[in-house]
Design an enzyme around this catalytic site. Structure first.
Site, short mmCIF file in Angstrom:
data_model
loop_
_atom_site.label_atom_id
_atom_site.label_comp_id
_atom_site.label_asym_id
_atom_site.label_seq_id
_atom_site.Cartn_x
_atom_site.Cartn_y
_atom_site.Cartn_z
N HIS A 47 -16.53 -41.31 51.94
CA HIS A 47 -16.23 -42.19 53.08
C HIS A 47 -17.16 -43.39 53.01
CE1 HIS A 47 -19.86 -40.40 54.68
NE2 HIS A 47 -19.32 -39.19 54.62
N ALA A 55 -15.36 -36.22 48.65
CA ALA A 55 -14.60 -36.54 49.87
C ALA A 55 -15.25 -37.78 50.49
CB ALA A 55 -14.54 -35.37 50.84
N GLN A 70 -29.75 -41.56 55.62
CA GLN A 70 -30.56 -41.12 56.76
C GLN A 70 -29.81 -40.09 57.61
OE1 GLN A 70 -33.63 -41.52 57.54
NE2 GLN A 70 -33.47 -40.56 59.56
N GLN A 112 -33.00 -33.49 54.98
CA GLN A 112 -32.86 -33.53 53.52
C GLN A 112 -33.75 -34.63 52.93
OE1 GLN A 112 -28.98 -33.08 51.36
NE2 GLN A 112 -29.05 -35.29 51.29
N HIS A 140 -20.92 -42.86 52.18
CA HIS A 140 -21.22 -42.73 50.74
C HIS A 140 -21.16 -44.11 50.07
CE1 HIS A 140 -19.37 -38.59 51.45
NE2 HIS A 140 -20.57 -38.30 51.01
P1 AMP Z 1 -22.80 -35.49 51.05
O1 AMP Z 1 -21.63 -35.82 50.17
O2 AMP Z 1 -22.44 -35.16 52.45
O3 AMP Z 1 -23.75 -34.51 50.40
O4 AMP Z 1 -23.61 -36.84 51.16
C1 AMP Z 1 -24.07 -37.53 50.02
C2 AMP Z 1 -25.03 -38.60 50.46
O5 AMP Z 1 -24.38 -39.50 51.35
C3 AMP Z 1 -26.24 -38.01 51.20
O6 AMP Z 1 -27.41 -38.70 50.81
C4 AMP Z 1 -25.89 -38.28 52.64
O7 AMP Z 1 -27.02 -38.40 53.48
C5 AMP Z 1 -25.15 -39.60 52.53
N1 AMP Z 1 -24.30 -39.78 53.71
C6 AMP Z 1 -23.39 -38.90 54.21
N2 AMP Z 1 -22.84 -39.37 55.35
C7 AMP Z 1 -23.44 -40.57 55.59
C8 AMP Z 1 -23.32 -41.53 56.63
N3 AMP Z 1 -22.49 -41.38 57.65
N4 AMP Z 1 -24.07 -42.64 56.55
C9 AMP Z 1 -24.94 -42.81 55.51
N5 AMP Z 1 -25.10 -41.94 54.50
C10 AMP Z 1 -24.36 -40.82 54.54
#
Ligand code: AMP
Length: 300
Positions: A33, A31, A147, A152, A36
């Site tokens: 954005h 999903a 960050q 995490q 990512h």
């Molecule tokens: P997730 O799909 O939520 O597990 O996120 C995958 C990676 O994208 C993780 O390292 C998150 O920290 C990073 N991430 C998610 N949202 C953001 C954001 N708004 N800004 C920067 N990195 C993000």
């Protein structure tokens, strides 16, 4: 872009790419954005090839959490990653990542039980386990994380150090919507009214950033400012608002040596997190680049 769903095929494809150059990995749950995609862009800039994984990891969700309703958008994600120039997309099944009988887990003792680990027991065990698996499968030179998920980052840094993973962990800044809301796949679950309420998190951090800009360094004062935006708000239920050491995640009394201001709250059925990293030097030069630009840019 090659789309791969089996561990064996992914191992072979990564091995072959690593023969000719460096490989960057951005693990995600999909999903996708712009947050990512910022990881992907950075990985593209710093490596000869880039792999992205999309895997909604059941091990990091407790029973009753939103594993079943977590947004899944594989077709759209593929188009975004293709456009971003990603070489390999790894989208395995649960059976591939957790073959029957698999009973090996990675635990980062102590750290894994703080902040989100305290509210979501077992969460970081699931995260560390799946990221360790991905590191073994891909064997990247660099791995990219946001960050946004500050706890995490602390847990994974400790895992990389403790288990001697031969890779560099690269942490990318939080990407926000123009409103200040930190981008998150879970924002897709918010109604328009909830999206408005969700601004309580970034506003809490903005309030703390204003105090920091005026020279405040006491954790208690910063915490009080954050709580004033997160407690007693309609439709917002506080999980935590803490001032901690960015690496140990233990509370600090003062931000002068650097600190992480971290907030988590439920907005309706959706749990959101956000944070502000305060660097040690920002006390002496509160208005220089060491003050996180993204918070200064949030229209306070
Ligand atoms: P997730 O799909 O939520 O597990 O996120 C995958 C990676 O994208 C993780 O390292 C998150 O920290 C990073 N991430 C998610 N949202 C953001 C954001 N708004 N800004 C920067 N990195 C993000």
């Amino acid at each position: 872009m090659k789309i791969i769903s089996t561990v064996r095929e992914m191992q072979a494809a990564c091995r072959s790419l690593r023969k000719t150059g460096s490989l960057g990995l951005a693990p995600t749950m999909g999903a996708l954005h712009d947050g990512h995609l910022s990881l992907v862009r950075r990985a593209k800039a710093e490596n000869d090839a880039v792999a992205v994984s999309i895997f909604v990891n059941p091990a990091q969700f407790a029973p009753g959490e939103d594993y079943d309703t977590y947004p899944r958008r594989l077709a759209e994600d593929c188009a975004k990653l293709e456009a971003a120039g990603v070489d390999l997309l790894f989208a395995p099944s649960v059976e591939q990542m957790y073959p029957s009988g698999a009973a090996s887990f990675v635990e980062v003792a102590g750290l894994g039980d703080r902040l989100d680990g305290a509210s979501r027991p077992g969460h970081f065990r699931g995260v560390a386990t799946v990221v360790a698996k991905l590191f073994h499968i891909v064997d990247p030179d660099r791995a990219y994380f946001g960050q946004k998920d500050a706890a995490q980052v602390a847990v994974l840094r400790a895992m990389v150090r403790g288990l001697h993973f031969p890779l560099q962990l690269v942490v990318c800044p939080i990407v926000r919507e123009p409103s200040g809301l930190a981008m998150s796949s879970r924002n897709l679950k918010l109604s328009a009214a909830e999206k408005d309420r969700a601004l309580a998190l970034s506003r809490a951090l903005q309030a703390a950033a204003r105090l920091l800009g005026n020279g405040e360094t006491r954790a208690a004062a910063l915490r009080a400012a954050m709580l004033s935006h997160l407690s007693g708000q309609d439709g917002v239920r506080l999980d935590y608002a803490e001032v901690v050491h960015p690496e140990t995640l233990l509370p600090v009394a003062d931000t002068r040596q650097g600190a992480l201001l971290a907030v988590a709250a439920w907005v309706g059925q959706t749990r959101l997190i956000d944070n502000l990293l305060v660097e040690a030097s920002s006390v002496e030069h509160p208005r220089t680049a060491s003050m996180p630009e993204q918070i200064e840019e949030m229209h306070v």
